[in-house]
Enzyme design. Sequence first.
Site, PDB file in Angstrom:
ATOM      1  N   ASP A  75     -33.904 -17.346  47.417  1.00  0.00           N
ATOM      2  CA  ASP A  75     -32.646 -17.125  48.135  1.00  0.00           C
ATOM      3  C   ASP A  75     -32.669 -17.797  49.503  1.00  0.00           C
ATOM      4  OD1 ASP A  75     -32.234 -15.504  45.987  1.00  0.00           O
ATOM      5  OD2 ASP A  75     -31.915 -13.658  47.113  1.00  0.00           O
TER       6      ASP A  75
ATOM      7  N   HIS B 111     -25.063 -16.517  43.989  1.00  0.00           N
ATOM      8  CA  HIS B 111     -26.213 -17.251  43.452  1.00  0.00           C
ATOM      9  C   HIS B 111     -25.919 -17.858  42.075  1.00  0.00           C
ATOM     10  CE1 HIS B 111     -28.849 -14.581  46.231  1.00  0.00           C
ATOM     11  NE2 HIS B 111     -28.038 -15.410  46.892  1.00  0.00           N
TER      12      HIS B 111
ATOM     13  N   CYS C 241     -35.446 -16.282  40.832  1.00  0.00           N
ATOM     14  CA  CYS C 241     -35.265 -15.706  42.181  1.00  0.00           C
ATOM     15  C   CYS C 241     -36.594 -15.466  42.886  1.00  0.00           C
ATOM     16  CB  CYS C 241     -34.567 -14.353  42.101  1.00  0.00           C
ATOM     17  SG  CYS C 241     -32.985 -14.357  41.270  1.00  0.00           S
TER      18      CYS C 241
ATOM     19  N   ASP D 261     -26.721 -19.472  50.917  1.00  0.00           N
ATOM     20  CA  ASP D 261     -28.008 -18.989  50.426  1.00  0.00           C
ATOM     21  C   ASP D 261     -28.596 -20.133  49.600  1.00  0.00           C
ATOM     22  OD1 ASP D 261     -27.474 -16.483  51.510  1.00  0.00           O
ATOM     23  OD2 ASP D 261     -27.809 -15.391  49.629  1.00  0.00           O
TER      24      ASP D 261
ATOM     25  N   ARG E 130     -19.196 -16.854  32.468  1.00  0.00           N
ATOM     26  CA  ARG E 130     -18.931 -17.614  33.691  1.00  0.00           C
ATOM     27  C   ARG E 130     -19.021 -19.097  33.346  1.00  0.00           C
ATOM     28  NH1 ARG E 130     -23.729 -14.545  37.086  1.00  0.00           N
ATOM     29  NH2 ARG E 130     -23.080 -12.410  36.621  1.00  0.00           N
TER      30      ARG E 130
ATOM     31  N   ASP F  22     -28.071 -19.022  39.955  1.00  0.00           N
ATOM     32  CA  ASP F  22     -29.178 -19.068  38.999  1.00  0.00           C
ATOM     33  C   ASP F  22     -29.186 -17.957  37.947  1.00  0.00           C
ATOM     34  OD1 ASP F  22     -29.896 -17.241  40.960  1.00  0.00           O
ATOM     35  OD2 ASP F  22     -31.892 -18.077  41.320  1.00  0.00           O
TER      36      ASP F  22
ATOM     37  N   SER G 218     -28.396  -6.980  41.040  1.00  0.00           N
ATOM     38  CA  SER G 218     -28.112  -8.145  40.184  1.00  0.00           C
ATOM     39  C   SER G 218     -27.453  -7.712  38.882  1.00  0.00           C
ATOM     40  CB  SER G 218     -29.406  -8.895  39.876  1.00  0.00           C
ATOM     41  OG  SER G 218     -30.038  -9.277  41.073  1.00  0.00           O
ATOM     42  N   SER G 219     -26.927  -8.688  38.151  1.00  0.00           N
ATOM     43  CA  SER G 219     -26.256  -8.395  36.880  1.00  0.00           C
ATOM     44  C   SER G 219     -27.261  -8.475  35.732  1.00  0.00           C
ATOM     45  CB  SER G 219     -25.132  -9.410  36.653  1.00  0.00           C
ATOM     46  OG  SER G 219     -25.693 -10.670  36.304  1.00  0.00           O
TER      47      SER G 219
HETATM   48  N1  ABU Z   1     -29.781 -13.770  42.327  1.00  0.00           N
HETATM   49  C1  ABU Z   1     -29.136 -13.894  41.081  1.00  0.00           C
HETATM   50  C2  ABU Z   1     -28.155 -12.769  40.871  1.00  0.00           C
HETATM   51  C3  ABU Z   1     -26.961 -13.212  40.129  1.00  0.00           C
HETATM   52  C4  ABU Z   1     -26.313 -12.127  39.314  1.00  0.00           C
HETATM   53  O1  ABU Z   1     -26.366 -10.945  39.673  1.00  0.00           O
HETATM   54  O2  ABU Z   1     -25.739 -12.426  38.256  1.00  0.00           O
END
Ligand code: ABU
Length: 380
Positions: A113, A254, A362, A203, A274, A256, A309-310
């Site tokens: 990050d 982010h 990450c 970031d 997405r 990634d 995070s997801s």
């Molecule tokens: N640092 C990645 C988090 C992205 C997400 O929560 O999908």
Amino acid sequence: MAWSPDKTEVKSWNEWDTLRHVIVGRADDCHIPPEEPALDAKVPEDSDMRGQWGGRRPQETIDRANELLDNFAAQLRARGIRVDRPVSIDHSQPVTTPDFHTDSQFGCMPPRDVLLTVGGHEMLEATMSYRCRWFEYLNYRPLLQKYWEEDPRFRHEAAPKPRLTDADYHPPDYLSEKIGVEKRLEWAAEKFFVTTEEEPLFDAADVLRFGRDLVVQHGFTTNLKGIEWLRRHFPPDHRVHTVNFPPGDPYPIHIDATFTPLRPPGLIVNNPQRRLPEEQRGMFEKNGWEIVDAAQPAHNTPPPPLCYSSTWLSMNVLVLDPKTVCVEKSEVYQAEQMDKLGMEVVEVELRDAYAFGGGLHCCTADVYRDGDCEDYFPNL
Ligand code: ABU
């Protein structure tokens, strides 16, 4: 010159060339940050994380996350990769500047990050956009000082520290108690994010490196001025491209867990919720990059407790070379897809560390990868 483990060199042009030297984060002293505009906007209104701010994470969860991060570091070392670790600062310390105050900081699990390694021989500290992360670069300073001593060509750069006054955020809209996912998706599609264009913000984890081209997500943590700053910062033969992934992500931070290049031209795995919009696909398609939907995550929810995070950390993988990829052990569908795409899969257990700042991409930052600057987009 060939890589040697006895000599420090900072160099990494892309996300996939053979990884030789990497930083792996630590869970030490990780705190649940106090309320602040950028963080509030990231936490869903109906989440049990609302109102849970403040304090150090429980020691047993820190120990478990560190056990997993240490094991990951050992796995990489066993493959001949040099691994460095940050030195945690005291995250219980408040941050007070002339412009803001926050009662505590965050942690040093996700170096990706903060640190952006671009080409030979630069490592750039990102501005960050959360107040609790303003001093996060200090966790990595002992390493960066060491690289500076050991690599005479290393350029240690830091983007201008942002002021992060209230003018950097969009209250009251994003701080409303009940925005709702539909409204958030609408705002994301309109590119109305929590951060304003007051000053450059980015970031490092919003940036993907493709040789001379950088692909940068505009969202909550990176604004257009931040992207413009990157454009002006790097030499003119670098190209910086802005991307967005609406609709589908109500909390775009982010790149990634959204867009993952695996090997040069080219294969990219893209989060199916997405997808890169049609009008932004041209540069990839004209240059032989195939974009495929990522497999579904193996989990319906992020791991408790207090994970920001997801579930799409499933695709937050670390590519070790164009044929080898580290995938989180429980992410069986993602591993299966990688195998079908011709990648050798290295399973790494990390899920219990996700809450500390993310997944396998990450929690790492490149120091050295083989390879040099290539133009992967000759037809623009
Ligand atoms: N640092 C990645 C988090 C992205 C997400 O929560 O999908």
